[in-house]
Each structure stands twice: as structure tokens, then as C-alpha cells.
Design a protein around this motif. Structure first.
Motif, PDB file in Angstrom:
ATOM      1  N   THR A 104     -20.392   9.782 -15.890  1.00  0.00           N
ATOM      2  CA  THR A 104     -20.192   8.809 -16.699  1.00  0.00           C
ATOM      3  C   THR A 104     -19.011   8.899 -17.400  1.00  0.00           C
ATOM      4  O   THR A 104     -17.963   7.980 -17.621  1.00  0.00           O
ATOM      5  N   THR A 105     -18.842  10.202 -17.988  1.00  0.00           N
ATOM      6  CA  THR A 105     -17.547  10.415 -18.790  1.00  0.00           C
ATOM      7  C   THR A 105     -16.256  10.449 -17.919  1.00  0.00           C
ATOM      8  O   THR A 105     -15.467   9.895 -18.392  1.00  0.00           O
ATOM      9  N   ALA A 106     -16.531  11.102 -16.555  1.00  0.00           N
ATOM     10  CA  ALA A 106     -15.244  10.840 -15.788  1.00  0.00           C
ATOM     11  C   ALA A 106     -15.032   9.449 -15.399  1.00  0.00           C
ATOM     12  O   ALA A 106     -13.723   9.280 -15.459  1.00  0.00           O
ATOM     13  N   THR A 292     -22.876   5.052 -21.915  1.00  0.00           N
ATOM     14  CA  THR A 292     -23.685   3.758 -21.050  1.00  0.00           C
ATOM     15  C   THR A 292     -24.973   4.025 -21.313  1.00  0.00           C
ATOM     16  O   THR A 292     -25.426   5.068 -21.833  1.00  0.00           O
ATOM     17  N   GLU A 293     -25.869   2.699 -21.269  1.00  0.00           N
ATOM     18  CA  GLU A 293     -27.397   2.968 -21.559  1.00  0.00           C
ATOM     19  C   GLU A 293     -27.918   3.995 -20.970  1.00  0.00           C
ATOM     20  O   GLU A 293     -28.562   4.754 -21.596  1.00  0.00           O
ATOM     21  N   ALA A 298     -30.150   9.373 -21.437  1.00  0.00           N
ATOM     22  CA  ALA A 298     -30.453  10.768 -20.841  1.00  0.00           C
ATOM     23  C   ALA A 298     -30.091  11.918 -21.747  1.00  0.00           C
ATOM     24  O   ALA A 298     -30.545  13.165 -21.951  1.00  0.00           O
ATOM     25  N   MET A 299     -29.062  11.748 -22.589  1.00  0.00           N
ATOM     26  CA  MET A 299     -28.540  12.784 -23.684  1.00  0.00           C
ATOM     27  C   MET A 299     -29.616  13.020 -24.600  1.00  0.00           C
ATOM     28  O   MET A 299     -29.735  14.237 -25.044  1.00  0.00           O
TER      29      MET A 299
END
Ligand SMILES: NC(=O)C1=CN([C@@H]2O[C@H](COP(=O)(O)OP(=O)(O)OC[C@H]3O[C@@H](n4cnc5c(N)ncnc54)[C@H](OP(=O)(O)O)[C@@H]3O)[C@@H](O)[C@H]2O)C=CC1
Ligand SMILES: O=C(O)C(=O)[C@@H](O)[C@H](O)[C@H](O)CO
Length: 330
Positions: A104-106, A292-293, A298-299
Motif C-alpha cells: 500500500t505504501t509502495a 487505505t481502509e 491490518a496495522m
């Protein structure tokens, strides 16, 4: 039965709170009030664990004032808000949230790179301001992504995921710099070549920063490094505030010593250097690279699971420090 008491320092998904509530007596900040250091210390009294975010500084003063604290579980992969040696000395476990946010960060790093190189926000502002009267051959000409050279400083989990996007998706030449070189199989998998930092700065058309913040990485990019970059180059910082000297960057952007920058993180955020707010050739976002949702859930879940696993079974899932094992007296 008395349950262990924990603190959740910021608002969080209600179902994650429910999950924690099955194991702990939970004190949470669902109102998302801004707590100063003294308030955080007061809230931590009687607590054995805390679910923290990157804005919560866990330092020697806090640890001394909270002797019952056993674990801080950060809802972030970066943990520069932790004084890790002080936590280890105080016998406090630290955990972070790696892997679940890598792709997601990528994605966001690449989005910010493209928005920056192709002048997306600058051209949108122009259109919204009613300035688009007619077309011109050089209107908002930016620089190409495909076929260009991508330089990545901090070639870890996220850096490698960005490299794969660049090499496999956009036919970029990827060069990278770390303190230590990756093994050749990993280099081949992400189509990247190791270079020293100066070569990277001088060669790359686009420089992306994904290095953790530490005393060693403070101002990885300052005036001297900006001067080494191509005048046509773009710079993207999704790493941490303080990796770039924001004042020096604002000068370089204003004087067009580099073409453009994309910034998701800032020195002293949520404050932003005032000069960065006035230069046109910068894309600014409020630290949302992992937002993102699915990934934020997940985090939060991983941070919560760290609390459960450590406090109930003594096993942190994603530790950032190793506590000295208790040696039995002879
Ligand atoms: N904007 C946002 O919302 C987000 C920001 N981040 C930031 O991205 C960072 C990286 O995350 P992730 O990829 O998972 O971390 P990793 O630990 O997997 O990768 C970090 C990489 O940086 C390199 N590195 C560390 N220190 C230096 C240095 N001084 N100079 C050059 N290279 C260095 C490491 O290699 P070596 O040790 O060999 O130098 C390693 O390859 C996080 O720490 C966080 O700050 C992460 C997620 C979201
Ligand atoms: O994981 C990190 O290191 C981040 O920077 C972001 O994903 C977090 O959203 C932020 O730190 C809030 O905790």
C-alpha cells in the motif's frame, strides 16, 4: 477476574477495541483528543500496555514515570517515536507494524512520484482557478517516468516494492543505496543495482526516500545533496520528516535547482515549512502513504495482536527490541 489494563492513545476501529476488550480492561481515546506528554503519562498510570501511534513519544522521562508499563505496540512500521535503548533498559517491549503496509505504501510512493513528475496538482489548481484559456505546446510539461532512472534511498521492504513497480511496470533503470548491499538474488528480483549515494543523486531522474528516521539518517538530503541532483530531477519523501532538510528543499525548489518534489512527511509535522506552502512545484500530502481502509485495519489489528500475544503469552509478534532474558539466581 481482574484483567490487565491497557491504553489506546488515539481513536481506533471499534472492532479492534472490541477484540482488545475480550482480553484487557481498555482505556481508549475514541474522542481522539490531543494529549500532551503529561496527559499521556497520567493516562498510562496503572496500565501494563499501550497501543501507540507515531505521534506518541515514548522516552526515558515517560518510562520513568510509568514503572508498570510492559509494552508499547506502535501502529506504524516506523518507530522513531520510541527511544528503544531507554525502553530496553526499562524492560519495556516495543513492537511495530511491518509488512502489512508495504505494498500500500509502495503504491502511494509511486502515485506521489507520478503526480510530482507529471505536475498533477499544479495543473489541477490552474484549471480550477479558471486560468485554462487555451492550449500551449509546453503547457505543464513534466518529466517521463517510463524508461527513466529511479534512485531509491532505503531499499528495504517498501523500497523494494517501489523498485519492482518501476522496473517491471515502467521499464525504469533502478539504482539504490542502503548502508549494506542486498544479496544478488534480491537485487535481481527487483531489477536494481547498488550505487553509492553520490552516484545515485547525480544519476537518478527521480529520487525516492524510504529510509527510517534516526540520528544517522537525519537530513539525508540537505543543500549539498540537492546541489548534486539533476536540475530536471524530482525528489519524493515518503519516509519521515527530518530525512530531508525542508528549508533547504524549499530554496532548491524556488530556485529550480531541482524540478519538483512530492512530500508526504515533514519536519515538525503536522506543521509544514511555510516556504513549502508557497512554491508551486511541490505536491504535498498529510502523511497518508499507508492510508487505505484495508491496510489501516491490518496495522491496527497487528498492533492489537502484539499486545495480546505479549501480555498473555510473553511473545511479541513483531518486536523492535530484545529484552534481556531473566537469568535465574544460582
Ligand atoms: N509515509 C508513510 O505513511 C509511511 C512511512 N514509512 C517509513 O518508511 C520507512 C521504511 O519502512 P520499511 O521499508 O518497512 O523498512 P525496512 O527496515 O524494511 O527498510 C529500511 C531500509 O533503509 C535502509 N537504511 C536504514 N538506515 C539507513 C541510512 N542511514 N542510510 C541509507 N539506508 C538506510 C536499510 O538498509 P541498511 O540497514 O542496510 O542501511 C533498509 O534497507 C519506515 O521506517 C517509515 O519511516 C513507512 C510506512 C508508511
Ligand atoms: O507506518 C509508518 O511508519 C507510518 O508512517 C504510517 O503508516 C502511520 O500511519 C503513522 O506513523 C501513524 O502511526
Amino acid at each position: 477476574m481482574t484483567l490487565p489494563r491497557i491504553l489506546v492513545t488515539r481513536a481506533i476501529y471499534p472492532d479492534v477495541l472490541d477484540h482488545l476488550g475480550r482480553h484487557f480492561e481498555v482505556d481508549s481515546n475514541q474522542a481522539d483528543e490531543a494529549w500532551d506528554a503529561a496527559t499521556l503519562i497520567a493516562k498510562l498510570q496503572g496500565k501494563v500496555g499501550a497501543l501507540t501511534t507515531g505521534g506518541d513519544r515514548v522516552d526515558a522521562a515517560l518510562l520513568a514515570a510509568c514503572p508498570g508499563l510492559k509494552i508499547c505496540a506502535n501502529m506504524a512500521v516506523g518507530f522513531n517515536n520510541f527511544d528503544v535503548p531507554a525502553m530496553t533498559a526499562a524492560g519495556v517491549q516495543g513492537t511495530n507494524a511491518p509488512d502489512v503496509l508495504t505494498e500500500t505504501t509502495a503504491d502511494f510512493g509511486f502515485a506521489l512520484l507520478m503526480a510530482t513528475a507529471r505536475r498533477l496538482t499544479e495543473s489541477e489548481h490552474y484549471l480550477r482557478a479558471g486560468q485554462w484559456k487555451r492550449w500551449r505546446y509546453d503547457m505543464f510539461c513534466g518529466s517521463d517516468i517510463h524508461g527513466s532512472t529511479l534512485g531509491i534511498i532505503g531499499m528495504g521492504r517498501i523500497g523494494q516494492a517501489i523498485a519492482r513497480r518501476g522496473a517491471l511496470g515502467f521499464g525504469m533503470q533502478v539504482i539504490y543505496h542502503n548502508r549494506s548491499r542486498l544479496d544478488s538474488a534480491t537485487e535481481a528480483a527487483c531489477g536494481a543495482r547498488y550505487v553509492d549515494k553520490d552516484t545515485l543523486l547525480q544519476t537518478a531522474d527521480h529520487v525516492v526516500l524510504v529510509v527510517p528516521y534516526s540520528a544517522a539518517s537525519h537530513h539525508t538530503i540537505g543543500a549539498a545533496e540537492l546541489a548534486r541532483m539533476k536540475p530536471t530531477a524530482t525528489l519524493v519523501n515518503i519516509a519521515r520528516g527530518g530525512i530531508v532538510d525542508d528549508a533547504a528543499l524549499a530554496v532548491a525548489l524556488r530556485e529550480r535547482r531541482i524540478a519538483a518534489a512530492g512530500l508526504d512527511v515533514f519536519e515538525g509535522e503536522p506543521s509544514v515549512h511555510p516556504d513549502l506552502l508557497t512554491v508551486p512545484n511541490v505536491v504535498l500530502t498529510p502523511h497518508i502513504a499507508s492510508a487505505t481502509e484495508r491496510t489501516r485495519r491490518a496495522m491496527a489489528k497487528l498492533a492489537a495482536d502484539n499486545l495480546v500475544s505479549f501480555l498473555l503469552q510473553g511473545k511479541p509478534l513483531t518486536p523492535v527490541n530484545a529484552l534481556p532474558s531473566v537469568v535465574a539466581a544460582p
